[in-house]
Motif scaffolding. Structure first.
Motif, mmCIF file in Angstrom:
data_model
loop_
_atom_site.group_PDB
_atom_site.id
_atom_site.type_symbol
_atom_site.label_atom_id
_atom_site.label_comp_id
_atom_site.label_asym_id
_atom_site.label_seq_id
_atom_site.Cartn_x
_atom_site.Cartn_y
_atom_site.Cartn_z
ATOM 1 N N PRO A 65 18.503 -3.336 32.454
ATOM 2 C CA PRO A 65 17.272 -4.223 32.772
ATOM 3 C C PRO A 65 16.868 -3.971 34.379
ATOM 4 O O PRO A 65 17.556 -3.354 35.171
ATOM 5 C CB PRO A 65 17.729 -5.555 32.935
ATOM 6 C CG PRO A 65 19.094 -5.529 33.030
ATOM 7 C CD PRO A 65 19.540 -3.964 32.162
ATOM 8 N N PRO B 140 19.865 2.972 29.529
ATOM 9 C CA PRO B 140 18.919 1.697 29.583
ATOM 10 C C PRO B 140 19.710 0.611 30.329
ATOM 11 O O PRO B 140 20.980 0.456 30.305
ATOM 12 C CB PRO B 140 18.634 1.573 28.113
ATOM 13 C CG PRO B 140 19.914 1.998 27.504
ATOM 14 C CD PRO B 140 20.399 3.150 28.009
ATOM 15 N N THR C 57 13.263 -3.048 30.265
ATOM 16 C CA THR C 57 14.137 -2.184 30.560
ATOM 17 C C THR C 57 13.881 -0.690 31.225
ATOM 18 O O THR C 57 12.757 -0.253 31.010
ATOM 19 C CB THR C 57 14.534 -1.650 28.987
ATOM 20 O OG1 THR C 57 14.993 -2.726 28.152
ATOM 21 C CG2 THR C 57 15.469 -0.770 28.798
#
Length: 206
Positions: A154, A152, A143
């Motif tokens: 990936p 947030p 993250t």
């Protein structure tokens, strides 16, 4: 904390800070010699305003201001440390320098196509974008939190969106003075380097 950083990451930060200090001490002379100038720039009487091969590396160790330096070195600290621990010092340094050089080549290619007053390119952003791309390839599900807004996401999504934004800004000419295609070139350099290590096309299996 600083002394606990892997050696190449620590060295990159130190060299960039020292070079920034040198810019204050030596003035424009350092920039004129080491910044990346377009290939067809007309040389001045002292030969400073012309492209030289070493500029494909040296431009990445100069910065336009304290914030410019801080943002790039913070990214080296955040992403470079983990990549160096994963890849080892030699591969990590190769990854960074290849990203810098390919970013410089991309910037020269774009400058050659665009009719504009010649200007120097400086900053470690090409190498930083290479590190971002490599981080997303090796740690795709980790993250990353944006600063503004604090969202947030990936790593693979963050880098994909960032790359798409850079392409859009570069094509539309938005945010003048920022070398968007050099950023994309840095990403391309890292991608090619990792493909080479993995023996994937366009390279033969090693």
């Amino acid at each position: 904390m600083f002394y606990s950083l892997p050696p190449i990451t620590r060295a990159l930060i130190v060299v960039n800070v020292l070079m920034y200090a040198g810019e204050f001490l030596l003035g424009n002379g350092l920039t004129l010699r080491l910044a990346l100038w377009p290939i067809h720039t007309g040389a001045s009487s002292d030969g400073l305003l012309s492209f030289q091969p070493w500029q494909l590396l040296t431009y990445a160790f100069l910065h336009a201001g304290t914030w410019h330096l801080f943002v790039n070195m913070f990214a080296v600290y955040m992403f470079g440390s983990q990549l160096e621990m994963l890849c080892g010092p030699k591969r990590y340094l190769n990854l960074y320098l290849v990203s810098v050089v390919v970013a410089g080549v991309a910037q020269l290619a774009v400058a050659d196509l665009v009719s504009a007053d010649p200007y120097p390119t400086i900053g470690a952003s090409g190498g930083v974008f290479g590190l971002l791309l490599a981080y997303a390839m090796y740690f795709p599900t980790r993250t990353i939190v944006l600063l503004i807004p604090p969202i947030p996401m990936p790593a693979w999504l963050f880098v994909t969106l960032y790359g798409a934004l850079e392409l859009y800004l570069g094509v539309t000419g938005t945010e003048a003075g920022v070398a968007h295609f050099a950023h994309l070139g840095g990403m391309a350099g890292a991608w090619l380097m990792i493909r080479y290590w993995r023996g994937r096309p366009p390279f033969h299996r090693r």
